[in-house]
Write an enzyme that holds these catalytic residues in place. Structure first.
Site, PDB file in Angstrom:
ATOM      1  N   TYR A 215      47.627  31.522  57.151  1.00  0.00           N
ATOM      2  CA  TYR A 215      47.989  30.215  57.733  1.00  0.00           C
ATOM      3  C   TYR A 215      49.206  30.326  58.661  1.00  0.00           C
ATOM      4  CZ  TYR A 215      44.787  28.694  54.142  1.00  0.00           C
ATOM      5  OH  TYR A 215      43.676  28.552  53.355  1.00  0.00           O
TER       6      TYR A 215
ATOM      7  N   HIS B 214      42.947  38.018  57.410  1.00  0.00           N
ATOM      8  CA  HIS B 214      41.911  37.008  57.533  1.00  0.00           C
ATOM      9  C   HIS B 214      42.549  35.655  57.798  1.00  0.00           C
ATOM     10  CE1 HIS B 214      42.840  36.317  53.163  1.00  0.00           C
ATOM     11  NE2 HIS B 214      42.830  35.091  53.621  1.00  0.00           N
TER      12      HIS B 214
ATOM     13  N   ASP C  22      46.168  32.628  44.406  1.00  0.00           N
ATOM     14  CA  ASP C  22      45.820  34.037  44.215  1.00  0.00           C
ATOM     15  C   ASP C  22      47.031  34.961  44.317  1.00  0.00           C
ATOM     16  OD1 ASP C  22      43.135  34.133  43.512  1.00  0.00           O
ATOM     17  OD2 ASP C  22      42.499  33.723  45.555  1.00  0.00           O
TER      18      ASP C  22
ATOM     19  N   TYR D 188      41.259  20.767  55.773  1.00  0.00           N
ATOM     20  CA  TYR D 188      42.313  20.357  54.814  1.00  0.00           C
ATOM     21  C   TYR D 188      43.617  21.097  55.077  1.00  0.00           C
ATOM     22  CZ  TYR D 188      42.960  24.268  51.445  1.00  0.00           C
ATOM     23  OH  TYR D 188      43.324  25.447  50.837  1.00  0.00           O
ATOM     24  N   ARG D 189      43.573  22.172  55.876  1.00  0.00           N
ATOM     25  CA  ARG D 189      44.745  23.045  56.045  1.00  0.00           C
ATOM     26  C   ARG D 189      44.329  24.075  57.080  1.00  0.00           C
ATOM     27  NH1 ARG D 189      46.147  26.829  50.840  1.00  0.00           N
ATOM     28  NH2 ARG D 189      48.186  27.579  51.422  1.00  0.00           N
TER      29      ARG D 189
HETATM   30  C1  FAD Z   1      44.338  37.248  49.931  1.00  0.00           C
HETATM   31  C2  FAD Z   1      44.954  35.869  49.989  1.00  0.00           C
HETATM   32  C3  FAD Z   1      44.638  34.936  49.018  1.00  0.00           C
HETATM   33  C4  FAD Z   1      45.206  33.650  49.082  1.00  0.00           C
HETATM   34  N1  FAD Z   1      44.886  32.766  48.096  1.00  0.00           N
HETATM   35  C5  FAD Z   1      45.442  31.536  48.114  1.00  0.00           C
HETATM   36  C6  FAD Z   1      45.165  30.616  47.072  1.00  0.00           C
HETATM   37  O1  FAD Z   1      44.472  30.911  46.109  1.00  0.00           O
HETATM   38  N2  FAD Z   1      45.693  29.380  47.175  1.00  0.00           N
HETATM   39  C7  FAD Z   1      46.524  29.027  48.189  1.00  0.00           C
HETATM   40  O2  FAD Z   1      47.008  27.892  48.208  1.00  0.00           O
HETATM   41  N3  FAD Z   1      46.819  29.896  49.159  1.00  0.00           N
HETATM   42  C8  FAD Z   1      46.326  31.135  49.166  1.00  0.00           C
HETATM   43  N4  FAD Z   1      46.647  32.023  50.156  1.00  0.00           N
HETATM   44  C9  FAD Z   1      47.522  31.584  51.278  1.00  0.00           C
HETATM   45  C10 FAD Z   1      49.032  31.921  51.087  1.00  0.00           C
HETATM   46  O3  FAD Z   1      49.233  33.274  50.866  1.00  0.00           O
HETATM   47  C11 FAD Z   1      49.679  31.160  49.942  1.00  0.00           C
HETATM   48  O4  FAD Z   1      49.427  29.786  50.073  1.00  0.00           O
HETATM   49  C12 FAD Z   1      51.201  31.386  49.849  1.00  0.00           C
HETATM   50  O5  FAD Z   1      51.683  30.883  48.624  1.00  0.00           O
HETATM   51  C13 FAD Z   1      51.964  30.694  50.988  1.00  0.00           C
HETATM   52  O6  FAD Z   1      53.164  31.353  51.213  1.00  0.00           O
HETATM   53  P1  FAD Z   1      54.586  30.795  50.730  1.00  0.00           P
HETATM   54  O7  FAD Z   1      54.411  30.205  49.376  1.00  0.00           O
HETATM   55  O8  FAD Z   1      55.556  31.893  50.894  1.00  0.00           O
HETATM   56  O9  FAD Z   1      54.859  29.589  51.709  1.00  0.00           O
HETATM   57  P2  FAD Z   1      55.817  29.549  52.977  1.00  0.00           P
HETATM   58  O10 FAD Z   1      55.340  30.533  53.965  1.00  0.00           O
HETATM   59  O11 FAD Z   1      57.221  29.649  52.566  1.00  0.00           O
HETATM   60  O12 FAD Z   1      55.551  28.062  53.414  1.00  0.00           O
HETATM   61  C14 FAD Z   1      54.390  27.656  54.066  1.00  0.00           C
HETATM   62  C15 FAD Z   1      54.771  26.756  55.241  1.00  0.00           C
HETATM   63  O13 FAD Z   1      55.290  25.520  54.753  1.00  0.00           O
HETATM   64  C16 FAD Z   1      56.439  25.109  55.510  1.00  0.00           C
HETATM   65  N5  FAD Z   1      57.618  25.153  54.628  1.00  0.00           N
HETATM   66  C17 FAD Z   1      57.826  26.056  53.649  1.00  0.00           C
HETATM   67  N6  FAD Z   1      58.946  25.783  52.991  1.00  0.00           N
HETATM   68  C18 FAD Z   1      59.478  24.699  53.567  1.00  0.00           C
HETATM   69  C19 FAD Z   1      60.624  23.920  53.281  1.00  0.00           C
HETATM   70  N7  FAD Z   1      61.413  24.235  52.251  1.00  0.00           N
HETATM   71  N8  FAD Z   1      60.887  22.851  54.047  1.00  0.00           N
HETATM   72  C20 FAD Z   1      60.046  22.516  55.059  1.00  0.00           C
HETATM   73  N9  FAD Z   1      58.932  23.210  55.369  1.00  0.00           N
HETATM   74  C21 FAD Z   1      58.639  24.294  54.622  1.00  0.00           C
HETATM   75  C22 FAD Z   1      56.601  26.103  56.632  1.00  0.00           C
HETATM   76  O14 FAD Z   1      56.020  25.614  57.789  1.00  0.00           O
HETATM   77  C23 FAD Z   1      55.874  27.339  56.126  1.00  0.00           C
HETATM   78  O15 FAD Z   1      55.329  28.084  57.171  1.00  0.00           O
HETATM   79  C24 FAD Z   1      46.106  33.314  50.134  1.00  0.00           C
HETATM   80  C25 FAD Z   1      46.412  34.269  51.098  1.00  0.00           C
HETATM   81  C26 FAD Z   1      45.853  35.538  51.021  1.00  0.00           C
HETATM   82  C27 FAD Z   1      46.236  36.534  52.065  1.00  0.00           C
END
Ligand code: FAD
Length: 533
Positions: free
Chosen positions: A91, A397, A150, A480-481
């Site tokens: 994303y 991906h 995940d 949705y995202r």
């Molecule tokens: C193999 C694989 C499997 C995955 N499976 C899943 C799954 O099962 N479910 C799922 O939901 N996702 C999944 N993902 C997507 C992703 O990896 C996860 O959602 C991951 O938890 C998001 O990264 P993060 O928590 O570090 O969020 P961040 O990268 O920190 O935040 C996401 C975005 O939210 C905004 N943001 C973050 N923090 C703040 C803040 N404090 N204030 C304002 N804006 C903010 C920013 O724009 C940021 O880019 C998967 C990805 C991969 C590669």
């Protein structure tokens, strides 16, 4: 050192010096080597001029420092891009939507401020990962579960803000649904607490969502109105037991009663965890071009061929895993009820699955099939391929993920519609995964695109993705995202009454972030000075 768009080099140097005075020079990153760490490892623009990249990063340690940074950004008109742990692979990773933004890296703000076992909630800062919260609970022997996506290395806050999802029960698996109470620094540098948090000395900030007056929490998710510095999250009390079963049906049209029963079972609360709907015949079709063609067809003769194949070879047309959490006698009764209800579909087969009584042993923990089903964070998802789930040769991906009604007919229609687009644009760019039951009453279709270090391939990915967004909208299905590369396209589809929703979002943006310094372009919301037409 690169410079944010519209900012002079001199002003940028002055802003960087001011950031350093707030957080210390060691927490402001401007070298190419450091800034490269914020690139999106799964970018569909890798190696191309349009790849979204940061100009610098700054890592505060407290909400007060966040306020200071936001005020400095306002003074010099520096675009900021807040991230929590920045692992949003698929994303956009930690790269900004607007190239040249300064990443506001909140990883250092990683305190778990409170965990309450009796009311089952936690209050956390943005840098707290699922692993952190899990370990904290384990070390204290609390009888609480987290719900995780995940990959367990992401943040509780970042994932919830992006409407991320997990695997246990409602409301915990809908990570934004499980959120209760925010602390936010808005784009003008103001510190706000939502819900009951606005009441000084409140004793219910993490228990009662609505507070008093308009319920504003939602405007801070999938948006760019504020930097979230604290969030409450509801945790699941450890259940006594877990049991699951797999239901298999063998006819093309059996998806209709299967999903209707699923709706009933979920919406009456008999079972309200995510399920795992699959179409095993599709896996068989991967190696059989005739079956593949039949699956894309609505011709009754082709469907009869598929039904015959499923029944003769014993390959289910559809299967679904139902999961139950609760006291042993209750989950066993729920499973029996599900078995009885589903057996009304002619030929349906119910296979017993896993059973656990909690707490489980270390040995059980090491061998559990899907640790996330039991609230255990892992990184196992990355073991399937080097950079993504699909094939080691790919670089990553990204998912096209529209929402469709939770009805069998819609599953059949959407699979055909999207498969046709993929056939038109080339089936080697993406894999159409079967619908996911992330939320009650709807499915999310997942179409996973492979990203490669190959501009021609990635161009095909981008064109196909955009076409799918258009085709989905023509059928009344919206995303949705999405990945940052497609936020404008997906947001544009939500166009009722001449884009009235976007106009309202822009009014809010202008009010809470008048200089447009936060996350320009996130979810299609641009600040005034960058709006196109
Ligand atoms: C193999 C694989 C499997 C995955 N499976 C899943 C799954 O099962 N479910 C799922 O939901 N996702 C999944 N993902 C997507 C992703 O990896 C996860 O959602 C991951 O938890 C998001 O990264 P993060 O928590 O570090 O969020 P961040 O990268 O920190 O935040 C996401 C975005 O939210 C905004 N943001 C973050 N923090 C703040 C803040 N404090 N204030 C304002 N804006 C903010 C920013 O724009 C940021 O880019 C998967 C990805 C991969 C590669």
């Amino acid at each position: 050192m690169s410079v944010p768009p519209g900012v002079s080099e001199r002003d940028f140097q002055r802003a960087v010096a001011r950031f350093e005075s707030v957080v210390g020079a060691e927490w402001v990153f401007t070298s190419d080597e450091d800034v490269a760490l914020y690139r999106d490892a799964y970018s569909p623009f890798v190696g191309e001029a349009q790849e979204k990249v940061a100009s610098a990063a700054v890592a505060p340690q407290s909400a007060e420092q966040v306020q200071e940074i936001v005020r400095i950004a306002n003074e010099f008109r520096i675009p900021l891009y807040p991230i929590s742990t920045g692992r949003n692979l698929g994303y956009g990773g930690s790269a900004p939507v607007l190239s040249g933004s300064v990443v506001l890296d909140l990883k250092r703000m990683n305190r778990i401020l409170e965990v309450d076992e009796r009311n089952a909630y936690a209050l956390v800062e943005p840098g707290v990962s699922y692993f952190d919260l899990y370990r904290h609970i384990e070390e204290r022997g609390l009888k609480l579960w987290i719900d995780c996506p995940d990959p367990g290395w992401g943040s509780v806050i970042g994932n919830a803000l992006d409407h991320g999802v997990g695997y246990t029960m409602n409301p915990y698996r809908d990570h934004w649904g499980a959120q209760c109470g925010l602390e936010v620094v808005t784009g003008d540098g103001e510190l706000v607490r939502t819900g009951m948090g606005a009441l000084p000395g409140s004793r219910t900030w993490q228990q009662f969502k609505y507070g008093f007056g308009p319920y504003l929490d939602g405007i801070f998710s999938q948006s760019n109105f504020g930097v979230v510095t604290k969030m409450g999250v509801w945790l699941m009390p450890q259940p006594e037991a877990y049991v699951d079963c797999t239901v298999e049906v063998f006819g093309h049209d059996d998806i209709v009663p299967l999903v209707d029963h699923m709706n009933y079972i979920m919406n009456t609360g008999l079972q309200n965890a995510g399920t795992n709907l699959q179409s095993p015949i599709r896996f068989a079709a991967a190696a059989n071009p005739e079956l593949r063609a039949a699956l894309a067809s609505s011709d009754p003769a082709e469907i009869a061929k598929l039904n015959a194949f499923a029944r003769e070879r014993g390959v289910p047309f559809y299967s679904n895993i139902f999961k139950f959490y609760g006291p042993e006698e209750v989950v066993r009764a729920q499973l029996e009820y599900t078995r009885r209800r589903l057996s009304s579909i002619p030929g349906a087969r119910v296979r017993d699955g896993a059973f656990y009584r909690f707490p489980i042993t270390a040995e059980q923990k090491a061998t559990v099939r899907d640790p996330q089903d039991l609230g255990i964070p892992t990184l196992e998802t990355f073991s399937i391929g080097a950079r993504s789930n699909f094939a080691p040769a790919t670089r990553g991906h990204l998912g096209f993920s529209p929402v469709i009604p939770m009805r069998g007919e819609d599953v059949i229609e959407s699979q055909r519609v999207f498969q046709r687009v993929l056939q038109e644009f080339g089936t080697d760019v993406a894999l159409l995964v079967f619908p996911q039951s992330y939320h009650p009453r709807t499915f999310v279709i997942l179409c996973m695109f492979y990203v490669m270090p190959d501009a021609a391939h990635n161009d095909a990915v981008r064109r196909t993705f955009k076409r799918l967004v258009e085709v989905a909208a023509e059928h009344g299905w919206g995303e949705y995202r999405t990945h940052t590369a497609f936020m404008d396209d997906c947001a544009a589809a939500y166009s009722f009454n001449d884009h009235a929703l976007r106009k309202l979002q822009e009014k809010i943006k202008d009010a809470v972030d008048p200089n447009g310094v936060l996350s320009a372009g996130r979810y299609g919301i641009w600040p005034q000075h960058l709006r196109k037409g």
